[in-house]
Scaffold this motif. Structure first.
Motif, mmCIF file in Angstrom:
data_model
loop_
_atom_site.group_PDB
_atom_site.id
_atom_site.type_symbol
_atom_site.label_atom_id
_atom_site.label_comp_id
_atom_site.label_asym_id
_atom_site.label_seq_id
_atom_site.Cartn_x
_atom_site.Cartn_y
_atom_site.Cartn_z
ATOM 1 N N HIS A 55 8.407 -13.518 -33.814
ATOM 2 C CA HIS A 55 9.173 -12.909 -35.148
ATOM 3 C C HIS A 55 9.820 -13.951 -35.938
ATOM 4 O O HIS A 55 9.844 -15.319 -35.422
ATOM 5 N N HIS A 57 12.739 -14.975 -37.165
ATOM 6 C CA HIS A 57 14.075 -15.551 -36.876
ATOM 7 C C HIS A 57 13.987 -17.206 -36.867
ATOM 8 O O HIS A 57 13.023 -17.717 -35.958
ATOM 9 N N HIS A 60 13.458 -19.097 -33.705
ATOM 10 C CA HIS A 60 11.967 -19.089 -33.181
ATOM 11 C C HIS A 60 10.908 -19.923 -33.814
ATOM 12 O O HIS A 60 9.910 -20.063 -33.576
ATOM 13 N N HIS A 112 13.843 -5.093 -33.054
ATOM 14 C CA HIS A 112 14.864 -6.233 -33.077
ATOM 15 C C HIS A 112 14.527 -6.715 -34.701
ATOM 16 O O HIS A 112 15.429 -6.858 -35.530
ATOM 17 N N ASP A 129 12.465 -11.498 -28.526
ATOM 18 C CA ASP A 129 13.798 -11.035 -28.566
ATOM 19 C C ASP A 129 13.705 -9.271 -28.373
ATOM 20 O O ASP A 129 14.556 -8.577 -28.958
HETATM 21 ZN ZN LIG Z 1 15.545 -12.924 -33.298
#
Ligand SMILES: [Zn+2]
Length: 255
Positions: A55, A57, A60, A112, A129
């Motif tokens: 994802h 974020h 990451h 998330h 996550d």
């Molecule tokens: Zn995250």
């Protein structure tokens, strides 16, 4: 049999390395920081062949652009239409990718974030996550209903499937799990085991799907009595698993 290594990053992130046992090739999952990845590749004398993203974020994805400076033609697998712009191999649910002699299936796991995907087969699951050891990711973008649905996709994997999540949040998650489910003996036993692992500086990851079904309160949200110890202010009139899940998530956000 897939070989997975951990690279530690930031305070509590794991960047997972999928190694090909027959060559010096490897792939990394969610490289939020390039430095520990480059150090690892040097130490292990391995060649990076690709990057998998769960994802958007920053913790990451921030290491991806710097890694591409060293390895310009690396494929970057990740969610199609996600917020991170650097994906070169966009993936949607049911897509498969083959690397290191194994095939991973993509499942969409919104909750998330809305773009979250997991990479799974019957032996391993890279859950980002979404599913944590004894917990679940915060709902930044999705609804509890979406996350519960995503959880169920993961929980339908074999009990023996090894779960590789991105964060070492296990002890904090277990403290909450114990408040939810104080009479769960499997949970009490595992809590002691995890405390020992952490005291010895060791990781509590991977866990397994079977273990999560036994100890993770979010994975146990369908149980009729799971909210017995949940403060009333977090509970709605609804008694569906989704509503239980929502109540637990609300309590955890305020725990
Ligand atoms: Zn995250």
């Amino acid at each position: 049999m897939v070989q997975v290594d951990a690279i530690k990053a930031f305070d509590d992130n794991y960047i997972w390395v999928i190694k090909d046992p027959t060559s010096s090739s490897c792939w990394v999952v969610d490289p939020g920081d390039e430095k520990p990845v480059l150090d690892y590749l040097n130490q292990q004398n391995l060649t990076l062949e690709g990057i998998l993203v769960t994802h958007h974020h920053w913790d990451h994805t921030d290491g991806i652009a710097p890694l591409l400076t060293s390895f310009p033609h690396l494929p970057v697998y990740g969610p199609k239409n996600g917020k991170y712009q650097g994906i070169t191999r966009p993936l949607v649910e049911h897509d498969t990718i083959t690397l290191a002699g194994i095939t991973l299936k993509v499942i969409a796991t919104p909750g998330h974030t809305l773009d979250h995907i997991c990479y799974v087969n019957n032996e391993v699951a890279f859950t980002g996550d979404t599913l944590f050891n004894a917990g679940c990711g915060r709902l930044f973008e999705g609804t509890p209903e979406q996350m519960w649905h995503s959880f169920n996709k993961l929980l339908s994997l074999p009990n023996s499937c090894q779960v590789y999540c991105t964060h070492e949040y296990t002890l904090a998650n277990l403290a909450f799990a114990h408040a939810v489910d104080p009479n769960n003996l499997a949970l009490t036993e595992y809590h002691q085991q995890a405390q020992k692992l952490r005291q010895g500086g060791r990781s509590t990851i991977p866990t397994t799907i079977g273990q999560q079904k036994a100890i993770n309160p979010f994975a146990r949200a369908a149980k009729a009595d799971i909210l017995t110890y949940t403060p009333i202010e977090f509970i709605s009139n609804d008694s569906t698993p989704e509503a239980h899940f929502a109540a637990l998530r609300k309590w955890k956000d305020n725990f």
